[in-house]
Design a protein around this motif. Sequence first.
Motif, mmCIF file in Angstrom:
data_model
loop_
_atom_site.group_PDB
_atom_site.id
_atom_site.type_symbol
_atom_site.label_atom_id
_atom_site.label_comp_id
_atom_site.label_asym_id
_atom_site.label_seq_id
_atom_site.Cartn_x
_atom_site.Cartn_y
_atom_site.Cartn_z
ATOM 1 N N ILE A 265 29.878 42.402 48.034
ATOM 2 C CA ILE A 265 30.649 42.565 46.808
ATOM 3 C C ILE A 265 29.754 42.145 45.649
ATOM 4 C CG2 ILE A 265 32.662 41.789 45.501
ATOM 5 C CD1 ILE A 265 34.105 41.331 48.134
ATOM 6 N N PHE A 266 29.471 43.074 44.736
ATOM 7 C CA PHE A 266 28.595 42.775 43.619
ATOM 8 C C PHE A 266 29.241 41.752 42.691
ATOM 9 C CE2 PHE A 266 26.830 47.395 43.852
ATOM 10 C CZ PHE A 266 26.267 47.104 45.084
ATOM 11 N N LYS A 267 28.407 40.865 42.166
ATOM 12 C CA LYS A 267 28.885 39.828 41.254
ATOM 13 C C LYS A 267 28.330 40.053 39.845
ATOM 14 C CE LYS A 267 30.972 37.668 44.608
ATOM 15 N NZ LYS A 267 30.486 36.355 45.075
ATOM 16 N N ASP A 268 29.125 39.650 38.848
ATOM 17 C CA ASP A 268 28.672 39.765 37.464
ATOM 18 C C ASP A 268 27.928 38.498 37.056
ATOM 19 O OD1 ASP A 268 30.607 37.813 36.983
ATOM 20 O OD2 ASP A 268 32.014 39.188 36.036
ATOM 21 N N LEU A 269 27.644 38.353 35.765
ATOM 22 C CA LEU A 269 26.869 37.209 35.286
ATOM 23 C C LEU A 269 27.589 35.886 35.482
ATOM 24 C CD1 LEU A 269 25.479 38.770 31.977
ATOM 25 C CD2 LEU A 269 24.181 38.251 34.049
ATOM 26 N N ASP A 270 28.908 35.920 35.586
ATOM 27 C CA ASP A 270 29.693 34.711 35.802
ATOM 28 C C ASP A 270 29.963 34.440 37.275
ATOM 29 O OD1 ASP A 270 29.940 34.194 33.031
ATOM 30 O OD2 ASP A 270 31.584 35.651 32.885
ATOM 31 N N GLY A 271 29.378 35.268 38.142
ATOM 32 C CA GLY A 271 29.606 35.084 39.572
ATOM 33 C C GLY A 271 30.911 35.649 40.071
ATOM 34 N N LYS A 272 31.577 36.448 39.241
ATOM 35 C CA LYS A 272 32.839 37.052 39.645
ATOM 36 C C LYS A 272 32.604 38.488 40.112
ATOM 37 C CE LYS A 272 35.396 34.325 36.228
ATOM 38 N NZ LYS A 272 36.268 34.370 35.027
ATOM 39 N N PRO A 273 33.453 39.014 40.986
ATOM 40 C CA PRO A 273 33.278 40.396 41.456
ATOM 41 C C PRO A 273 33.339 41.389 40.297
ATOM 42 C CG PRO A 273 34.830 39.219 42.857
ATOM 43 C CD PRO A 273 34.574 38.323 41.668
ATOM 44 N N VAL A 274 32.459 42.382 40.336
ATOM 45 C CA VAL A 274 32.487 43.422 39.309
ATOM 46 C C VAL A 274 33.672 44.348 39.571
ATOM 47 C CG1 VAL A 274 29.976 43.320 39.094
ATOM 48 C CG2 VAL A 274 31.015 45.056 40.573
ATOM 49 N N ASN A 275 33.960 45.197 38.627
ATOM 50 C CA ASN A 275 35.032 46.170 38.798
ATOM 51 C C ASN A 275 34.765 47.014 40.057
ATOM 52 O OD1 ASN A 275 36.306 48.915 38.455
ATOM 53 N ND2 ASN A 275 37.168 47.899 36.659
ATOM 54 N N PRO A 276 35.718 47.106 40.973
ATOM 55 C CA PRO A 276 35.494 47.869 42.211
ATOM 56 C C PRO A 276 35.093 49.318 41.965
ATOM 57 C CG PRO A 276 37.473 46.526 42.400
ATOM 58 C CD PRO A 276 37.033 46.443 40.965
ATOM 59 N N ALA A 277 35.642 49.936 40.927
ATOM 60 C CA ALA A 277 35.282 51.322 40.622
ATOM 61 C C ALA A 277 33.819 51.410 40.206
ATOM 62 C CB ALA A 277 36.193 51.875 39.527
ATOM 63 N N SER A 278 33.351 50.433 39.417
ATOM 64 C CA SER A 278 31.951 50.422 38.989
ATOM 65 C C SER A 278 31.029 50.256 40.189
ATOM 66 C CB SER A 278 31.720 49.289 37.987
ATOM 67 O OG SER A 278 32.461 49.498 36.806
ATOM 68 N N GLN A 279 31.411 49.373 41.112
ATOM 69 C CA GLN A 279 30.580 49.187 42.301
ATOM 70 C C GLN A 279 30.559 50.458 43.148
ATOM 71 O OE1 GLN A 279 30.999 45.602 44.598
ATOM 72 N NE2 GLN A 279 30.112 46.507 46.446
ATOM 73 N N HIS B 207 13.107 47.633 52.560
ATOM 74 C CA HIS B 207 13.516 48.408 51.374
ATOM 75 C C HIS B 207 14.840 47.858 50.885
ATOM 76 C CE1 HIS B 207 13.488 51.814 48.671
ATOM 77 N NE2 HIS B 207 14.717 52.136 49.038
ATOM 78 N N ILE B 208 14.881 47.464 49.605
ATOM 79 C CA ILE B 208 16.052 46.799 49.048
ATOM 80 C C ILE B 208 16.439 47.451 47.727
ATOM 81 C CG2 ILE B 208 16.996 44.599 48.235
ATOM 82 C CD1 ILE B 208 14.898 43.173 49.953
ATOM 83 N N ARG B 209 17.735 47.585 47.502
ATOM 84 C CA ARG B 209 18.261 48.023 46.212
ATOM 85 C C ARG B 209 18.938 46.834 45.543
ATOM 86 N NH1 ARG B 209 21.018 53.247 49.048
ATOM 87 N NH2 ARG B 209 19.111 54.516 49.274
ATOM 88 N N PHE B 210 18.534 46.574 44.302
ATOM 89 C CA PHE B 210 19.165 45.489 43.549
ATOM 90 C C PHE B 210 19.996 46.079 42.412
ATOM 91 C CE2 PHE B 210 19.443 42.510 40.023
ATOM 92 C CZ PHE B 210 19.924 41.378 40.664
ATOM 93 N N TYR B 211 21.246 45.631 42.332
ATOM 94 C CA TYR B 211 22.156 46.077 41.282
ATOM 95 C C TYR B 211 22.336 44.918 40.291
ATOM 96 C CZ TYR B 211 23.344 49.625 44.786
ATOM 97 O OH TYR B 211 23.288 50.638 45.728
ATOM 98 N N THR B 212 21.987 45.135 39.032
ATOM 99 C CA THR B 212 22.069 44.059 38.058
ATOM 100 C C THR B 212 23.521 43.634 37.848
ATOM 101 O OG1 THR B 212 22.238 45.522 36.139
ATOM 102 C CG2 THR B 212 20.014 44.930 36.894
ATOM 103 N N PRO B 213 23.737 42.357 37.545
ATOM 104 C CA PRO B 213 25.117 41.886 37.314
ATOM 105 C C PRO B 213 25.799 42.584 36.148
ATOM 106 C CG PRO B 213 23.618 40.030 37.674
ATOM 107 C CD PRO B 213 22.764 41.255 37.531
ATOM 108 N N LEU B 214 25.010 42.976 35.145
ATOM 109 C CA LEU B 214 25.569 43.662 33.980
ATOM 110 C C LEU B 214 25.394 45.170 34.129
ATOM 111 C CD1 LEU B 214 26.807 43.402 31.135
ATOM 112 C CD2 LEU B 214 24.465 43.318 30.235
ATOM 113 N N LEU B 215 26.473 45.890 34.322
ATOM 114 C CA LEU B 215 26.515 47.355 34.384
ATOM 115 C C LEU B 215 25.824 47.971 35.611
ATOM 116 C CD1 LEU B 215 25.966 48.315 30.629
ATOM 117 C CD2 LEU B 215 28.110 48.129 31.897
ATOM 118 N N GLN B 216 25.255 47.153 36.469
ATOM 119 C CA GLN B 216 24.644 47.622 37.721
ATOM 120 C C GLN B 216 23.505 48.631 37.513
ATOM 121 O OE1 GLN B 216 28.513 47.527 37.724
ATOM 122 N NE2 GLN B 216 27.663 45.460 37.784
ATOM 123 N N TRP B 217 22.575 48.298 36.645
ATOM 124 C CA TRP B 217 21.328 49.061 36.642
ATOM 125 C C TRP B 217 20.691 48.897 38.018
ATOM 126 C CZ3 TRP B 217 22.482 47.318 31.574
ATOM 127 C CH2 TRP B 217 22.331 48.291 30.573
#
Length: 215
Positions: free
Chosen positions: A5-19, A98-108
Amino acid sequence: MPGLIFKDLDGKPVNPASQWIAEQNAPLYDLLRPGMWMGDSVTHALHWKVSRRARFAHCRWILKGTEPASVARLLIDKAKTKGNFVVVPNPSNPLKVHIRFYTPLLQWLDIIDIDVTPTPRASGEVEATAHSFSAGLCPASCPCAPLISAANFFAPFKDHGKNLLHLRQLKNLLIENGIEVEEVVEWSGSKRVPDEHGAHTLSEEAYAILKMVRE
């Protein structure tokens, strides 16, 4: 088994639709990699100030007290404990991580490749090369992000040192698990990030290339 589950800058789950959108975009984004299309020679010729090297980091690690397979397995099993790191399985070569990293802000989306040398040195040390780069301009959480970034591949943008940060997070993971790591930073992205001793991490070769791009 549930996925990360992706986390945002505050450590909270990002919007499920965004993930969900980011995860659907990731395979094509990873394949196309439009953020890496602009070569340095082309950028220099057009007098642009930002090339693909502004969003790319490269390190070499000399690892002591371990074996190649153990290094790869540790990264595969525990990378997710350091953030939004998602390991892409590679059954054909388990020493290429091989790893994919999703940024906490907007998931770049940032792409990380770590190649562990299969044969240790004569001294028993293990060598690994690590690369991290930005996949493209548009956040992966945006619908059609890979195609939008491909259409705007010429647009300059920077990583602000984040790709080097990803590699250092994974290096610290190895250290925390008892592996001694000697690091050589070949390229640090768009930001001159000081190392543990306060020295800037750009190599002499990197400075020469950067000077050429800026002229």
